[in-house]
Scaffold this active site. Structure first.
Site, PDB file in Angstrom:
ATOM      1  N   CYS A 158      48.154  39.074  60.746  1.00  0.00           N
ATOM      2  CA  CYS A 158      47.453  40.241  60.702  1.00  0.00           C
ATOM      3  C   CYS A 158      45.767  39.838  60.343  1.00  0.00           C
ATOM      4  O   CYS A 158      45.181  39.374  61.609  1.00  0.00           O
ATOM      5  CB  CYS A 158      47.973  40.892  59.433  1.00  0.00           C
ATOM      6  SG  CYS A 158      47.155  42.676  59.271  1.00  0.00           S
ATOM      7  N   HIS A 186      53.287  42.390  59.929  1.00  0.00           N
ATOM      8  CA  HIS A 186      53.654  41.646  58.809  1.00  0.00           C
ATOM      9  C   HIS A 186      55.170  41.096  58.747  1.00  0.00           C
ATOM     10  O   HIS A 186      55.954  41.872  58.408  1.00  0.00           O
ATOM     11  CB  HIS A 186      53.448  42.454  57.517  1.00  0.00           C
ATOM     12  CG  HIS A 186      51.718  42.356  57.023  1.00  0.00           C
ATOM     13  ND1 HIS A 186      51.217  41.524  56.524  1.00  0.00           N
ATOM     14  CD2 HIS A 186      50.562  42.903  57.765  1.00  0.00           C
ATOM     15  CE1 HIS A 186      49.747  41.738  56.164  1.00  0.00           C
ATOM     16  NE2 HIS A 186      49.540  42.727  57.054  1.00  0.00           N
ATOM     17  N   GLU A 188      56.449  39.066  57.150  1.00  0.00           N
ATOM     18  CA  GLU A 188      57.068  38.817  55.697  1.00  0.00           C
ATOM     19  C   GLU A 188      57.541  40.086  55.155  1.00  0.00           C
ATOM     20  O   GLU A 188      58.256  40.008  53.925  1.00  0.00           O
ATOM     21  CB  GLU A 188      55.934  38.018  55.045  1.00  0.00           C
ATOM     22  CG  GLU A 188      55.015  38.898  54.325  1.00  0.00           C
ATOM     23  CD  GLU A 188      53.784  39.457  55.292  1.00  0.00           C
ATOM     24  OE1 GLU A 188      53.060  40.176  54.775  1.00  0.00           O
ATOM     25  OE2 GLU A 188      53.755  39.252  56.444  1.00  0.00           O
TER      26      GLU A 188
END
Length: 231
Positions: free
Chosen positions: A116, A207, A209
């Site tokens: 990002c 993202h 994660e």
């Protein structure tokens, strides 16, 4: 096999709301990043290492097997020769720290996963520019959209021809910078993935994660970091 050491960048902020002690501690600072970065790296077989702000970038990257540049505030538009729009919120001290980490990683051929904001910083480091504000790109942790990847790219090898991703950004890469190639796009044309050909350097705009399933990019980073650690 020994897990590769993967450095994870973060940011400094006021300690208020981040500790369980007396209010007097609110005047201190903490260094933070969302736990998903370290969790996903550990699940992929890496050993995540927090990179504190005061650590010397060259010394740190001489010991790391890979680097993750995490998400966060906007990159200062002054770094790519523009005035900031009202919607832009910057942390120039963080920009400078992470640019130094990135430069040290690239100089030492350390694998990089830029996520990002990290992907945007990668583009700016290489002389690129950003779209400072997207009016209509989907936002929110649970919103997803398709990204299509260029055949023959590293990300095509990781994900196949397309992948559904989340979207929490209001900025995007405009010009990618010297040598950086845009290899993933959303249906509206927004750049969603970049890479440096011939190098283990990948940037993703979403993202990974935070996805509810294991995004394979962390396994990729662990694999290439393991190769570096065995040299």
């Amino acid at each position: 096999m020994t897990p590769p050491l993967v450095g994870v960048s973060g940011r400094r902020r006021g300690a208020a709301g981040a500790h369980d002690g007396p209010a007097a501690l609110d005047v201190l600072q903490v260094e933070v990043y969302f736990t998903g970065y370290a969790d996903r790296l550990a699940e992929a077989g890496a050993l995540p290492v927090h990179l504190p702000a005061r650590a010397d970038p060259g010394e740190v990257m001489s010991r790391m097997d890979a680097l993750v540049l995490t998400g966060g505030s906007d990159v200062d538009p002054a770094l790519y020769g523009q005035e900031a729009l009202p919607s832009v919120r910057v942390d120039r001290a963080r920009d400078d720290r992470e640019l130094a980490l990135l430069a040290a990683a690239l100089e030492r051929d350390v694998p990089v996963l830029a996520i990002c904001r990290g992907m945007q910083l990668l583009a700016v480091h290489l002389g690129g520019t950003l779209v400072q504000h997207l009016e209509s790109h989907p936002l929110g942790r649970d919103d997803t959209h398709e990204v299509r990847f260029a055949a023959g790219s590293v990300v095509h090898g990781i994900y196949g021809g397309s992948y559904r991703v989340n979207s929490l950004h209001h900025q995007a890469v405009a010009e990618p910078g010297a040598g950086l190639v845009c290899v993933g796009h959303a249906p509206d044309g927004v750049v969603e993935a970049v890479e440096l050909p011939g190098r283990d350097v990948v940037g993703v705009q979403w993202h990974p994660e935070q996805l509810r399933h294991a995004d394979p990019v962390f396994a990729w980073l662990t694999r290439v970091a393991m190769v570096k650690s065995s040299r």
